[in-house]
Enzyme design. Sequence first.
Site, mmCIF file in Angstrom:
data_model
loop_
_atom_site.group_PDB
_atom_site.id
_atom_site.type_symbol
_atom_site.label_atom_id
_atom_site.label_comp_id
_atom_site.label_asym_id
_atom_site.label_seq_id
_atom_site.Cartn_x
_atom_site.Cartn_y
_atom_site.Cartn_z
ATOM 1 C CG ASP A 181 -16.507 -10.195 -42.559
ATOM 2 O OD1 ASP A 181 -16.292 -10.071 -41.326
ATOM 3 O OD2 ASP A 181 -17.644 -10.141 -43.045
ATOM 4 C CG ASN B 274 -16.074 -18.361 -45.998
ATOM 5 O OD1 ASN B 274 -15.344 -18.379 -46.977
ATOM 6 N ND2 ASN B 274 -15.747 -17.730 -44.888
ATOM 7 C CG ASP C 137 -9.170 -18.061 -48.017
ATOM 8 O OD1 ASP C 137 -9.793 -17.600 -47.031
ATOM 9 O OD2 ASP C 137 -8.459 -19.090 -47.948
ATOM 10 C CG HIS D 225 -13.681 -22.016 -45.660
ATOM 11 N ND1 HIS D 225 -14.045 -20.993 -44.822
ATOM 12 C CD2 HIS D 225 -14.323 -23.121 -45.213
ATOM 13 C CE1 HIS D 225 -14.868 -21.454 -43.906
ATOM 14 N NE2 HIS D 225 -15.059 -22.752 -44.114
ATOM 15 C CG ASP E 188 -18.502 -6.183 -41.367
ATOM 16 O OD1 ASP E 188 -17.636 -6.912 -40.859
ATOM 17 O OD2 ASP E 188 -19.706 -6.501 -41.452
#
Length: 181
Positions: free
Chosen positions: A106, A71, A80, A76, A63
């Site tokens: 994530d 973000n 990514d 974003h 995680d």
Amino acid sequence: MDTHVIAAGLPALGWALHGGLLTRRLSTARRDPLTGLHTRAGWTTRAERLLAKHPDALVVLVDLDDFKAINDTHGHAAGDTVLVATARRLADWCGHHGIAARLGGDEFAAIVTDPAHTTGLHALQEALDQPVEHGRTLPVSASVGSCHRPDLPLPSLTDALSAADAAMYAAKGHGRRNTHH
């Protein structure tokens, strides 16, 4: 060419094209479009078989720590980039002895059939915690939890994931950049 032959062949051609499209859709549904890793559904089926078959298997959950902040702060596209880098690092760590998946958001998972063929959990943690370049250097850290099949009373993927999840949250409780099993 005889029109009867063409007419007879058209349904077969149509079915062949339809079958090809369905196969492609099924294949892409089992892969995350961003990272190329298996999705939860595709990974779970394979992981259950590998866990049942390999007595030394290791299940790992990952995680990303503070991913929402990446973000929110950098956009974003930066998020990514971090997800793709994390996926590549996890898949590289598994090598040919396991499979990795993006479970969603994530969260990632992996199963390796023989942990001795990996560089170890500490090396995975170090790889996952490497910064990522996206117009600037983005700090990345992850919490990692794991469960060895020999530690389970029964080789159940559900139990292995639960144990790895508990270990991952124990690692988060000890602060960022931790691995726990």
